[in-house]
Design an enzyme around this catalytic site. Structure first.
Site, PDB file in Angstrom:
ATOM      1  CG  ASP A 139       6.646  15.762  -2.109  1.00  0.00           C
ATOM      2  OD1 ASP A 139       6.577  16.864  -2.058  1.00  0.00           O
ATOM      3  OD2 ASP A 139       7.821  14.936  -2.072  1.00  0.00           O
ATOM      4  NE  ARG A 163       0.484 -10.518   8.928  1.00  0.00           N
ATOM      5  CZ  ARG A 163       0.678  -9.319   9.917  1.00  0.00           C
ATOM      6  NH1 ARG A 163       1.458  -9.904  10.838  1.00  0.00           N
ATOM      7  NH2 ARG A 163      -0.269  -8.382  10.179  1.00  0.00           N
ATOM      8  CE  LYS A 188      -0.521   2.895   3.676  1.00  0.00           C
ATOM      9  NZ  LYS A 188       0.396   1.633   3.330  1.00  0.00           N
ATOM     10  CE  LYS A 222      -1.074  -4.014   0.872  1.00  0.00           C
ATOM     11  NZ  LYS A 222      -0.087  -3.301   1.319  1.00  0.00           N
ATOM     12  CB  THR A 282      -5.052   1.264  11.402  1.00  0.00           C
ATOM     13  OG1 THR A 282      -4.136   0.603  10.558  1.00  0.00           O
ATOM     14  CG2 THR A 282      -6.487   1.409  10.379  1.00  0.00           C
ATOM     15  CG  ASP A 291      -0.323   0.125   0.015  1.00  0.00           C
ATOM     16  OD1 ASP A 291      -0.444   1.498   0.211  1.00  0.00           O
ATOM     17  OD2 ASP A 291       0.018  -0.589   0.976  1.00  0.00           O
TER      18      ASP A 291
HETATM   19  O1  C5P Z   1      -0.889  -9.688   6.784  1.00  0.00           O
HETATM   20  P1  C5P Z   1      -1.972  -8.648   6.734  1.00  0.00           P
HETATM   21  O2  C5P Z   1      -3.502  -9.434   6.290  1.00  0.00           O
HETATM   22  O3  C5P Z   1      -2.096  -8.276   8.303  1.00  0.00           O
HETATM   23  O4  C5P Z   1      -1.886  -7.579   5.770  1.00  0.00           O
HETATM   24  C1  C5P Z   1      -2.700  -6.650   5.720  1.00  0.00           C
HETATM   25  C2  C5P Z   1      -1.940  -5.709   4.541  1.00  0.00           C
HETATM   26  O5  C5P Z   1      -2.609  -4.246   4.376  1.00  0.00           O
HETATM   27  C3  C5P Z   1      -0.699  -5.187   4.986  1.00  0.00           C
HETATM   28  O6  C5P Z   1       0.308  -4.863   3.955  1.00  0.00           O
HETATM   29  C4  C5P Z   1      -0.900  -4.001   5.869  1.00  0.00           C
HETATM   30  O7  C5P Z   1       0.471  -2.846   5.531  1.00  0.00           O
HETATM   31  C5  C5P Z   1      -2.122  -3.253   4.713  1.00  0.00           C
HETATM   32  N1  C5P Z   1      -2.613  -2.204   5.749  1.00  0.00           N
HETATM   33  C6  C5P Z   1      -3.169  -2.629   6.746  1.00  0.00           C
HETATM   34  N2  C5P Z   1      -4.062  -1.470   7.593  1.00  0.00           N
HETATM   35  C7  C5P Z   1      -4.120  -0.394   7.041  1.00  0.00           C
HETATM   36  C8  C5P Z   1      -3.357  -0.028   5.864  1.00  0.00           C
HETATM   37  C9  C5P Z   1      -2.904  -1.065   5.171  1.00  0.00           C
HETATM   38  O8  C5P Z   1      -3.064  -3.770   7.273  1.00  0.00           O
HETATM   39  N3  C5P Z   1      -4.863   0.284   7.722  1.00  0.00           N
END
Ligand code: C5P
Length: 231
Positions: A64, A211, A61, A32, A119, A59
């Site tokens: 417009d 992460r 998003k 992603k 979220t 990603d």
């Molecule tokens: O590091 P981590 O596993 O928390 O990363 C989750 C990824 O998913 C990040 O790129 C975050 O921006 C994205 N994301 C999220 N929750 C959402 C939409 C996207 O954590 N509702």
């Protein structure tokens, strides 16, 4: 549709991203690319990673007027990405225009996924700032249905929402779910987390993992663990 693990490459440069990918030698994980990396490096980072054999979820998003989103999607489609997203709040007309823009002359196109409510948006913020006087859950399910009716392929949601999304929109409507953590690790800033195994049980089609893989001592081992538990 094949389930898959998508690694969130939340890096700010190509160098950092390519150094990270050196951990994977012959493996080609689905990646992603979000706003940070795309705005820092532009479309070239997408071309580079596609040439190396990765599938890409871009990603960005989009949100417009329909004409602008249609033209932007046409450009992204030419980049040969595999999945892109937009905000369902942009309306059905915008989502339909996005699909038209994405569809290549041969009829193929990347998967198009909708964000319902971020979220980070709480129900009280939704009611007080956005003046949407419904429960957060009702809004998420309604936007998912709007996306389905516009012809989109799925939504980004919590693994805890996948069953309800599938019940509303059908089992073939894709759920792309972040908020994934191993049972023996911390949550970072995620609030409601799910293990890869639990996400599979709940019916997620794709898990987005950042992460737990990117910050792991051994990213390849962490990726393999996700694949083993989820696929
Ligand atoms: O590091 P981590 O596993 O928390 O990363 C989750 C990824 O998913 C990040 O790129 C975050 O921006 C994205 N994301 C999220 N929750 C959402 C939409 C996207 O954590 N509702």
């Amino acid at each position: 549709m094949q389930r898959d693990v998508i690694i969130a490459c939340d890096f700010s440069s190509s160098e950092e991203t390519l150094n990270f990918l050196d951990n994977f030698s012959d493996q080609k994980p689905y990646l992603k690319i979000g706003m940070e990396l795309y705005y820092a490096q532009g479309p070239q980072i997408v071309r580079t990673l596609k040439t190396r054999g990765h599938k890409i979820f871009l990603d960005l998003k989009l949100h417009d007027i329909p004409n602008t989103v249609e033209k932007a999607m046409r450009v992204l489609s030419r980049l040969e990405v595999d999945m892109v997203n937009l905000h369902a709040a942009g309306t059905g007309a915008m989502m339909e225009a996005a699909l038209q823009g994405l569809t290549r002359p041969d009829g193929s196109r990347p998967l198009l996924i909708a964000v319902t409510q971020l979220t980070s948006t709480t129900e009280s913020v939704m009611r007080q700032e956005l003046l949407i006087d419904q429960t957060l859950n009702d809004v998420v399910m309604h936007y998912a249905l709007n996306a389905k009716q516009a012809g989109l392929d799925g939504v980004v949601c919590s693994p805890l929402e996948t069953k309800q999304v599938h019940a509303h929109c059908g089992d073939d409507f894709l759920t792309v779910t972040p908020g994934i953590r191993f049972a023996d690790a911390g949550q970072d800033d995620q609030r409601r987390v799910t293990t890869p195994r639990k996400a599979k049980e709940l019916g997620s089609d794709f898990i987005v993992v950042g992460r737990p893989i990117t910050a792991a001592k051994d990213p390849l081992e962490a990726y393999r663990r996700c694949m083993h538990d989820f696929i």
